[in-house]
Write a protein that holds these residues in place. Structure first.
Motif, short mmCIF file in Angstrom:
data_model
loop_
_atom_site.label_atom_id
_atom_site.label_comp_id
_atom_site.label_asym_id
_atom_site.label_seq_id
_atom_site.Cartn_x
_atom_site.Cartn_y
_atom_site.Cartn_z
N PRO A 90 4.95 8.46 -4.40
CA PRO A 90 4.31 7.59 -3.49
C PRO A 90 5.13 7.06 -2.28
O PRO A 90 6.47 6.79 -2.40
CB PRO A 90 3.97 6.17 -4.45
CG PRO A 90 3.76 6.72 -5.97
CD PRO A 90 5.11 7.82 -5.83
N ARG A 91 4.50 7.10 -1.21
CA ARG A 91 5.24 6.86 0.04
C ARG A 91 4.77 5.55 0.36
O ARG A 91 3.37 5.05 0.49
CB ARG A 91 4.68 7.98 1.01
CG ARG A 91 5.43 7.57 2.46
CD ARG A 91 4.73 8.33 3.46
NE ARG A 91 5.19 8.25 4.70
CZ ARG A 91 4.31 8.67 6.07
NH1 ARG A 91 3.28 9.35 5.82
NH2 ARG A 91 4.78 8.68 7.15
N LEU A 92 5.74 4.29 0.68
CA LEU A 92 5.38 3.10 1.17
C LEU A 92 4.78 2.97 2.61
O LEU A 92 5.47 3.69 3.53
CB LEU A 92 6.69 2.16 0.95
CG LEU A 92 6.40 0.88 1.48
CD1 LEU A 92 5.41 0.07 0.48
CD2 LEU A 92 8.10 0.11 1.65
N LEU A 93 3.71 2.50 2.65
CA LEU A 93 3.01 2.47 3.91
C LEU A 93 2.96 0.70 4.58
O LEU A 93 3.54 0.66 5.49
CB LEU A 93 1.55 2.57 4.06
CG LEU A 93 1.21 4.01 3.50
CD1 LEU A 93 -0.36 4.21 3.42
CD2 LEU A 93 1.77 5.27 4.39
N TRP A 117 0.98 -1.15 -0.15
CA TRP A 117 -0.01 0.10 -0.05
C TRP A 117 0.96 1.18 -0.01
O TRP A 117 1.83 1.42 0.70
CB TRP A 117 -0.80 0.14 1.46
CG TRP A 117 -1.82 -0.94 1.21
CD1 TRP A 117 -2.00 -2.03 1.84
CD2 TRP A 117 -3.20 -0.69 0.65
NE1 TRP A 117 -3.38 -2.96 1.61
CE2 TRP A 117 -3.80 -2.07 1.08
CE3 TRP A 117 -3.96 0.19 -0.10
CZ2 TRP A 117 -5.37 -2.28 0.53
CZ3 TRP A 117 -5.27 0.19 -0.47
CH2 TRP A 117 -5.95 -1.10 -0.25
N TYR A 118 0.47 2.23 -0.78
CA TYR A 118 1.04 3.33 -0.88
C TYR A 118 0.24 4.59 -0.68
O TYR A 118 -0.93 4.45 -0.72
CB TYR A 118 1.84 3.85 -2.18
CG TYR A 118 2.82 2.75 -2.67
CD1 TYR A 118 2.11 1.76 -3.48
CD2 TYR A 118 4.08 3.01 -2.42
CE1 TYR A 118 3.42 0.91 -4.11
CE2 TYR A 118 4.96 1.95 -2.84
CZ TYR A 118 4.73 0.85 -3.61
OH TYR A 118 5.68 0.11 -4.11
N GLN A 119 0.72 5.86 -0.08
CA GLN A 119 -0.01 6.98 -0.03
C GLN A 119 0.77 7.96 -0.68
O GLN A 119 2.03 7.90 -0.96
CB GLN A 119 0.21 7.40 1.60
CG GLN A 119 -0.39 8.82 1.86
CD GLN A 119 0.10 9.52 3.16
OE1 GLN A 119 1.39 9.70 3.55
NE2 GLN A 119 -0.92 9.48 4.04
N GLN A 120 -0.19 8.75 -1.44
CA GLN A 120 0.49 9.77 -2.36
C GLN A 120 -0.12 11.19 -2.36
O GLN A 120 -1.44 11.25 -2.12
CB GLN A 120 0.46 9.29 -3.86
CG GLN A 120 1.05 10.30 -4.80
CD GLN A 120 1.16 9.86 -6.32
OE1 GLN A 120 0.34 9.45 -6.75
NE2 GLN A 120 2.57 10.15 -6.92
N LYS A 121 0.59 12.18 -2.06
CA LYS A 121 0.27 13.47 -1.70
C LYS A 121 0.48 14.49 -3.28
O LYS A 121 1.36 13.73 -3.76
CB LYS A 121 0.62 14.02 -0.79
CG LYS A 121 0.24 13.35 0.68
CD LYS A 121 0.66 14.19 2.07
CE LYS A 121 0.26 13.50 3.25
NZ LYS A 121 0.95 14.05 4.44
N PRO A 122 -0.17 15.28 -3.65
CA PRO A 122 0.00 15.95 -4.67
C PRO A 122 1.49 16.51 -4.81
O PRO A 122 1.93 17.17 -3.79
CB PRO A 122 -0.88 17.23 -4.68
CG PRO A 122 -1.96 16.83 -3.81
CD PRO A 122 -1.58 15.94 -2.70
#
Lengths: 108, 120
Positions: free
Chosen positions: A45-48, A36-41
């Motif tokens: 992508p940041r690995l969670l 799962w990744y989180q991405q902000k504008p």
């Protein structure tokens, strides 16, 4: 290739609420190799979560991953203001690795 | 700590060839699984190619006819060439590495990405 379907497309919640994001695979993900990744504008992508349930280094414990086979869930126990973002799942148990289309978590 | 960095031109002319290089540090150059991924503005993540240490490659079928990948383990680098580009190829391009490959705890490491704009 394995198709990943994320739901819902958009989740409208308030800070402090619990979020549950779904990632469903068209066939079983080998060894539960799901990320799962989180991405902000404007950001990469940041690995969670990797391996379906292992939190990456530095990820707060309000993020948790669960599931196996074809059904996986990312849960954010209590949303913080910085958690409003787009979330993607990726499977890497079968080649080629594929991505879901993303779930946007927005402020209600 | 595994780190990746993409490099290449940020502007490519239509019908030309897009060329990018990814430099990997801190990872294995004997057993690797490297990837190129892109993200058009406002859209989701799209896999482009996977490259295995064995020499095997997987290319996205929608791009296969236009893709070439090269690995240079002496420099810990792998590159992507995408030919005959159009505006639809405008995207942020990322490289990524799955480390330690083959280990049950393996995870993906990504570069920061590079915006490539196709325009005359």
């Amino acid at each position: 290739e394995i198709v990943l379907t994320q739901s819902p497309g958009t989740l409208s919640l308030s800070p402090g609420e619990r979020a549950a994001l779904s990632c469903r695979a068209s066939q079983s993900v080998s060894r539960n190799y799901l990320t799962w990744y989180q991405q902000k504008p404007g950001q990469a992508p940041r690995l969670l979560i990797y391996g379906a349930s292992s939190r990456a280094t530095g990820i707060p414990d309000r993020f948790s991953g669960s599931g196996s086979g074809t059904d996986f869930t990312l849960t954010i126990s209590r949303l913080e203001p910085e958690d409003f973002a787009v979330y993607y799942c990726q499977q890497y148990g079968s080649s080629p690795g594929t991505f879901g289309q993303g779930t946007k978590v927005e402020i209600k | 700590q595994v780190q990746l960095q993409e490099s290449g031109p940020g502007l490519v002319r239509p019908s030309a060839t897009l060329s990018l290089t990814c430099t990997v540090s801190g990872g294995s150059i004997s057993t690797f699984y490297w990837s190129w991924i892109r993200q058009p503005p406002g859209k989701g993540l799209e896999w482009i190619a996977y490259v295995y240490y064995s020499g095997t490659t997987d290319y996205n079928p929608s791009l296969r006819s236009r893709i070439t990948t090269v690995v240079d383990t002496s420099k810990s680098q792998f590159s992507l060439k995408l030919s005959s580009v159009t505006a639809a190829d405008t995207a942020v391009y990322y490289c990524a590495s799955l480390e330690p490959y083959g280990d049950p705890t393996m995870r993906w490491y990504w570069g920061p990405g590079i915006l490539v704009t196709v325009s005359s």
